[in-house]
Scaffold this active site. Structure first.
Site, mmCIF file in Angstrom:
data_model
loop_
_atom_site.group_PDB
_atom_site.id
_atom_site.type_symbol
_atom_site.label_atom_id
_atom_site.label_comp_id
_atom_site.label_asym_id
_atom_site.label_seq_id
_atom_site.Cartn_x
_atom_site.Cartn_y
_atom_site.Cartn_z
ATOM 1 N N HIS A 102 44.761 40.234 37.620
ATOM 2 C CA HIS A 102 44.136 39.778 37.551
ATOM 3 C C HIS A 102 43.136 38.765 38.671
ATOM 4 O O HIS A 102 43.971 38.075 38.673
ATOM 5 C CB HIS A 102 43.087 39.927 36.044
ATOM 6 C CG HIS A 102 41.776 39.725 35.420
ATOM 7 N ND1 HIS A 102 41.388 39.060 36.498
ATOM 8 C CD2 HIS A 102 40.869 40.661 35.057
ATOM 9 C CE1 HIS A 102 39.622 38.780 35.667
ATOM 10 N NE2 HIS A 102 39.760 40.297 34.481
ATOM 11 N N GLU A 174 38.954 46.651 38.967
ATOM 12 C CA GLU A 174 37.714 46.190 38.468
ATOM 13 C C GLU A 174 37.568 44.814 39.740
ATOM 14 O O GLU A 174 37.441 43.745 40.499
ATOM 15 C CB GLU A 174 38.618 44.808 37.905
ATOM 16 C CG GLU A 174 38.816 45.543 36.299
ATOM 17 C CD GLU A 174 39.482 44.479 35.405
ATOM 18 O OE1 GLU A 174 38.884 44.837 34.122
ATOM 19 O OE2 GLU A 174 40.093 43.690 35.363
#
Length: 257
Positions: A102, A174
């Site tokens: 992430h 993302e």
């Protein structure tokens, strides 16, 4: 056809009581509306903080259609890694998915392409699903390099995998400029090219290509309509159980269309 993945990471939120209430609500909803199963062609997943992993697993149950994940795991199976949790430990706690790479981990904790590769390999070695997160900054986007950047991130993490191993990977795109409290929701037109690039490289090769970044109830259906998108990885909207249940409904309607 492949299912639509609908998941959420709670990040560093929720006490045990809050996590228990959310999981109980999801369990009871599925029991009352789908005989304990997920909506047709929808794969739900939830990634709580480590403190709530065993609690959520216990509530959902071993046979739950909802996959349980962890937000990070070390690439070594054991050792002198103070503060870290290994993939075997995560699996022992009930995890089936490992979130890897992430952007917050990359920015604040030194996650690199090399460490994502090690973590993907560790997750696969122990039979867990790697959820590889990739995404570019606003500066890269504005320079027109989004597709090249995310393909390089993905390729670095997935280098050397066999076709069978690659088929067990989920990729979540993302973009950094679209995630978090200050993120700007992307419009569909901005996502077509990145997903075209990801689809050309990985569609049919990995188990899912997800989008995450300021997903909400107003844009979820449009995001699912983008070619090559096979699910959503959602933040704040899904932290409320009502929001997550509505996302499942939207996905089920899209899958049935």
């Amino acid at each position: 056809m492949s299912p639509l993945w609908i998941g959420t990471s709670w990040k560093m939120t929720k006490t045990l009581a809050e996590g228990r209430a959310w999981a109980e609500g999801l369990r009871d909803h599925l029991a009352s509306t789908h005989d304990g199963q997920a909506p047709a062609r929808v794969q739900p997943f939830v990634i709580p903080p480590f403190t709530a992993t065993t609690t959520v697993r216990g509530i959902l149950g071993e046979d739950s259609p909802v996959l349980l994940g962890v937000q990070n795991a070390h690439w070594e199976d054991e050792g002198a890694w103070t503060g870290e949790v290994s993939v075997p430990q995560a699996k022992d706690a009930g995890a089936q998915v490992v979130e890897i790479g992430h952007s917050e981990r990359r920015e604040h904790f030194g996650e690199t392409v090399e460490t994502t590769q090690l973590k993907v390999a560790a997750a696969l070695r122990h039979g867990l699903t790697p959820l590889l997160c990739i995404g570019e900054s606003a500066e890269v986007k504005d320079a027109g390099g989004s597709s090249e950047f995310i393909l390089a991130q993905a390729a670095g993490a997935l280098d050397g995998l066999s076709p069978e191993e690659l088929s067990r990977v989920v990729i979540a795109y993302e973009p950094i400029w679209a995630i978090g409290e200050k993120g700007r929701p992307a419009v569909v037109e901005e996502l077509v090219e990145p997903f075209a690039a990801l689809g050309a490289q990985y569609s049919g090769e990995v188990t899912g290509l997800l989008y995450g970044g300021s997903v909400n109830l107003d844009n979820a259906a449009d995001l699912l309509g983008i070619e090559h998108v096979t699910g959503l990885f959602v933040g704040r909207t899904a932290w409320r159980l009502e929001g997550y249940l509505e996302l499942l409904r939207i996905a089920a309607a899209h899958a049935a269309a």
